[in-house]
Design a protein around this motif. Structure first.
Motif, PDB file in Angstrom:
ATOM      1  N   THR A   1       0.932  -1.084   0.109  1.00 50.23           N
ATOM      2  CA  THR A   1       0.183  -0.065   0.147  1.00 50.23           C
ATOM      3  C   THR A   1       0.759   1.332   0.018  1.00 50.23           C
ATOM      4  O   THR A   1       1.925   1.297   0.830  1.00 50.23           O
ATOM      5  CB  THR A   1      -0.865  -0.123   1.104  1.00 50.23           C
ATOM      6  OG1 THR A   1      -1.469  -1.101   1.422  1.00 50.23           O
ATOM      7  CG2 THR A   1      -2.023   1.093   1.088  1.00 50.23           C
ATOM      8  N   GLY A   2       0.584   2.236  -0.866  1.00 46.93           N
ATOM      9  CA  GLY A   2       1.286   3.265  -0.995  1.00 46.93           C
ATOM     10  C   GLY A   2       2.688   3.243  -1.446  1.00 46.93           C
ATOM     11  O   GLY A   2       3.192   4.255  -1.583  1.00 46.93           O
ATOM     12  N   LEU A   3       2.902   2.209  -2.362  1.00 43.54           N
ATOM     13  CA  LEU A   3       4.175   2.258  -2.998  1.00 43.54           C
ATOM     14  C   LEU A   3       3.595   2.271  -4.673  1.00 43.54           C
ATOM     15  O   LEU A   3       2.516   2.010  -5.110  1.00 43.54           O
ATOM     16  CB  LEU A   3       4.619   0.806  -2.967  1.00 43.54           C
ATOM     17  CG  LEU A   3       5.363   0.469  -1.445  1.00 43.54           C
ATOM     18  CD1 LEU A   3       5.817  -0.931  -1.684  1.00 43.54           C
ATOM     19  CD2 LEU A   3       6.109   1.554  -0.957  1.00 43.54           C
ATOM     20  N   ASP A   4       4.593   2.675  -5.483  1.00 49.83           N
ATOM     21  CA  ASP A   4       4.375   2.889  -6.919  1.00 49.83           C
ATOM     22  C   ASP A   4       4.052   1.320  -7.484  1.00 49.83           C
ATOM     23  O   ASP A   4       4.828   0.375  -6.941  1.00 49.83           O
ATOM     24  CB  ASP A   4       5.556   3.628  -7.670  1.00 49.83           C
ATOM     25  CG  ASP A   4       6.817   3.139  -7.482  1.00 49.83           C
ATOM     26  OD1 ASP A   4       7.243   2.254  -8.206  1.00 49.83           O
ATOM     27  OD2 ASP A   4       7.400   3.240  -6.121  1.00 49.83           O
ATOM     28  N   PRO A   5       3.983   1.483  -8.704  1.00 51.31           N
ATOM     29  CA  PRO A   5       3.760   0.014  -9.308  1.00 51.31           C
ATOM     30  C   PRO A   5       4.963  -0.727  -9.220  1.00 51.31           C
ATOM     31  O   PRO A   5       4.683  -1.993  -9.334  1.00 51.31           O
ATOM     32  CB  PRO A   5       2.978   0.270 -10.688  1.00 51.31           C
ATOM     33  CG  PRO A   5       2.411   1.653 -10.543  1.00 51.31           C
ATOM     34  CD  PRO A   5       3.309   2.257  -9.420  1.00 51.31           C
ATOM     35  N   VAL A   6       5.877  -0.007  -9.634  1.00 48.69           N
ATOM     36  CA  VAL A   6       7.261  -0.791  -9.968  1.00 48.69           C
ATOM     37  C   VAL A   6       7.994  -1.388  -8.674  1.00 48.69           C
ATOM     38  O   VAL A   6       8.008  -2.558  -8.527  1.00 48.69           O
ATOM     39  CB  VAL A   6       8.234   0.296 -10.566  1.00 48.69           C
ATOM     40  CG1 VAL A   6       9.664  -0.528 -10.721  1.00 48.69           C
ATOM     41  CG2 VAL A   6       7.717   0.875 -11.750  1.00 48.69           C
ATOM     42  N   THR A   7       7.527  -0.472  -7.620  1.00 45.03           N
ATOM     43  CA  THR A   7       8.068  -0.830  -6.283  1.00 45.03           C
ATOM     44  C   THR A   7       7.380  -1.988  -5.865  1.00 45.03           C
ATOM     45  O   THR A   7       7.851  -2.924  -5.211  1.00 45.03           O
ATOM     46  CB  THR A   7       8.363  -0.025  -5.590  1.00 45.03           C
ATOM     47  OG1 THR A   7       8.694   1.341  -5.942  1.00 45.03           O
ATOM     48  CG2 THR A   7       9.166  -0.256  -4.111  1.00 45.03           C
ATOM     49  N   SER A   8       6.015  -1.924  -6.031  1.00 42.26           N
ATOM     50  CA  SER A   8       4.869  -2.660  -5.555  1.00 42.26           C
ATOM     51  C   SER A   8       5.327  -4.367  -6.177  1.00 42.26           C
ATOM     52  O   SER A   8       5.473  -5.275  -5.297  1.00 42.26           O
ATOM     53  CB  SER A   8       3.471  -2.373  -5.888  1.00 42.26           C
ATOM     54  OG  SER A   8       3.270  -1.254  -5.418  1.00 42.26           O
TER      55      SER A   8
END
Ligand SMILES: Nc1ncnc2c1ncn2[C@@H]1O[C@H](COP(=O)(O)OP(=O)(O)OP(=O)(O)O)[C@@H](O)[C@H]1O
Ligand SMILES: [Mg+2]
Lengths: 280, 260
Positions: free
Chosen positions: B188-195
């Motif tokens: 939650t709260g992370l950008d798609p790449v980091t997710s």
């Protein structure tokens, strides 16, 4: 693989309605119970604190760190307030003493009232404002942001790590701060005396101390330990038992100051009574 | 791209033994005042499994995993973790069980007054007493690299962005090599790449250390990537239980709302 969906809607509706009914009765008893549960909470907290104090593992590093935070970081504030305390006391009492022709009594009188009463109580009240509120806010925000729970899952007893260390650090450091405030007060008093007269610092100090007996000193020091323990306990209790949500951090800090100040005065009153009884 | 995949030697298959539940919850009830959050909830987590928990906000997902580590006391029911009933353990025994459980808090729960390094050291010093300082530093560097934040070592949590805090707390969770990991909204709260990187990391940890995990998430991508099995909580009970295909093809309204 298929997924299973249990059907239990009807059951849930029934439960929902029974809950609604009982809600009102529970609300009423809740208010009555609040005082009792608060009281029980305090007792529980103190017992827990005592129990954790006497376990073998002591968080020495955190304790020393807290001594530094509570003691050293309060020095500037205590320096200023202590000096002003002595200064004002001198300026105020000088005219009275002059009218009795007893100006030579000035250092001794100031020293006695500083050491017996003013020093301990005013320092403790200031510490209640600074230290108890600091603990309330710090532990409160740790509670709200789940840091205390995080400690618990790291197999660290938060009571031992956060509360025991802080309370004993306060108990040790506040008497030292009071002694320091007393010294600063006499220094301030010397400054005040020098506005009208001309006394050397050494003479002033030796005059001041010539009036001080053990009986002035010992009870005053003993009670500061109790001030320390009260300030530590109230600050940590309020923080540790803060509610959920950020507004409870402010509440914890605020009520810590109020309660700690009040309790300092009450402890002082009791201490004065006891001293009085013992001396007579 | 990050290099997690090459760093951790990864086996292809995960072996989940359905006869070997590592967590077994039976008829768990938990209420706060008059609000009943969990009602007779029964659940098994099998050894080696990644179990994703879905559910609306306030459905009791966080409460569920807090009950598992004994942070919240359940009202009734049993929670067996490694065949110990968490609800009946003494503080000391509970501490032993907790040593094997990693817990990622929804809010991160980084210690504000400590640097990132001290944050990671804290559980290591207390749970892995056998490690020397050098071993600890090696371990800390390793997990920081895994979450892609090697340069944050001496920063204070207040100097980190929300996503960075999340990743540091993930690092703090995995640094002690727990056997069970409970992730409360890891992406939650992370950008798609980091997710995606976090999802890959979760899978890598599962395979490399043979961990069993419960992953609470609203992030369907993360669920797709990590789940061996998914459950959905609704009104304090398990509303649905199955694998990802079952959910994606479901005609049920509540489930469809999640898998748009
Ligand atoms: N310590 C507590 N005291 C009182 N009520 C609580 C407490 N913890 C949780 N609740 C209540 O329990 C319910 C479920 O909370 P929980 O945190 O488990 O939700 P969640 O499913 O994790 O939601 P989210 O996805 O928003 O994190 C909420 O209604 C919440 O208000
Ligand atoms: Mg939650």
């Amino acid at each position: 693989m298929k997924i299973k969906i249990p059907v239990s809607k009807a059951k849930q509706i029934v439960i929902h309605h029974t809950l609604k009914l009982s809600e009102k009765t529970i609300e009423k008893t809740e208010i009555a119970n609040n005082f009792l549960t608060d009281f029980a909470d305090v007792i529980l907290f103190i017992t827990h604190f005592i129990k954790e104090t006497f376990t073998r593992k002591f968080e020495l590093r955190e304790f020393l760190h807290q001594c530094f935070v509570i003691g050293y970081k309060s020095l500037p504030l205590i320096t200023v307030t202590g000096t002003i305390m002595g200064f004002v006391l001198t300026i105020q009492s000088r005219p009275v003493l002059v009218s009795f022709g007893a100006v030579t009594m000035l250092p001794g009188m100031v020293a006695v009232s500083l050491i017996r009463e003013m020093g301990p109580v005013i320092t403790a009240l200031i510490c209640a404002g600074k230290i108890a509120s600091g603990m309330g806010a710090e532990l409160g925000s740790m509670k709200v942001t789940e840091q205390i729970e995080a400690m618990e899952v790291s197999s660290t007893n938060p009571m031992r790590y956060l509360v025991v260390t802080r309370v004993w650090a306060a108990t040790l450091m506040i008497p030292l701060l009071v002694l320091y405030a007393d010294a600063m007060g006499i220094l301030g008093s010397w400054m005040g005396a020098n506005l009208k007269g001309d006394v050397t610092l050494t003479l002033f100090f030796s005059q001041a101390f010539s009036h001080i007996d053990f009986i002035d000193f010992i009870p005053a020091i003993i009670k500061t330990f109790f001030f320390g323990i009260v300030i530590g306990l109230v600050g940590t209790y309020k923080g540790y038992n803060a509610g959920r949500g950020t507004e409870s951090v402010g509440k914890a800090a605020n009520s810590a100051v109020v309660l700690a100040s009040l309790l300092v005065l009450i402890v002082d009153m009791i201490a004065v009574q006891i001293t009085d009884m013992l001396v007579l | 791209m990050k290099t997690e995949q090459t760093e951790l030697p990864v086996e292809d298959t995960v072996q989940i033994d359905p006869n070997d539940p590592i967590i077994e919850i039976t008829k768990l009830c938990k209420s706060f005042g008059t609000q009943q959050v969990l009602k007779d909830l029964s659940l098994k987590l099998y050894n080696g499994e990644n179990l994703v928990v879905l559910g609306k906000s306030g459905s009791g997902k966080s409460v569920l995993i807090k009950c598992i580590v004994g942070l919240l006391r359940s009202d009734s029911g049993t929670i067996q973790v490694f065949n110990h009933d968490v609800t009946a353990l003494t503080v000391k025994e509970l501490g032993k069980v907790r040593q094997e459980i990693g817990f990622l808090f929804q809010s991160g729960a980084l210690y504000d007054s400590m640097t990132v390094k001290q944050n990671l050291e804290f559980p290591l010093i207390r749970l892995k007493t056998e490690l020397s300082e050098k071993d600890r530093n090696v371990k800390i560097e390793e997990v920081l690299e895994n979450v892609g934040l090697s340069d944050a070592l001496y920063k204070m949590p207040s100097q980190l962005s929300g996503g960075m805090r999340k990743r540091i707390s993930l690092a703090r969770t995995i640094v002690v090599d727990p056997k069970i990991i409970l992730y409360d909204e890891p992406t939650t709260g992370l950008d798609p790449v980091t997710s995606d990187e976090i999802s890959v990391l979760i899978n890598d940890i599962q395979k490399k250390y043979k961990t069993s995990s419960i992953i609470i998430t609203h992030d369907i991508e993360c669920a797709r990537a990590t789940a061996d099995r998914l459950i959905m909580l609704q009104n304090g009970q398990i509303y649905a239980d199955g694998d990802i295909d079952g959910y994606e093809n479901s005609k049920d309204k509540v489930i469809k709302a999640f898998f748009k």
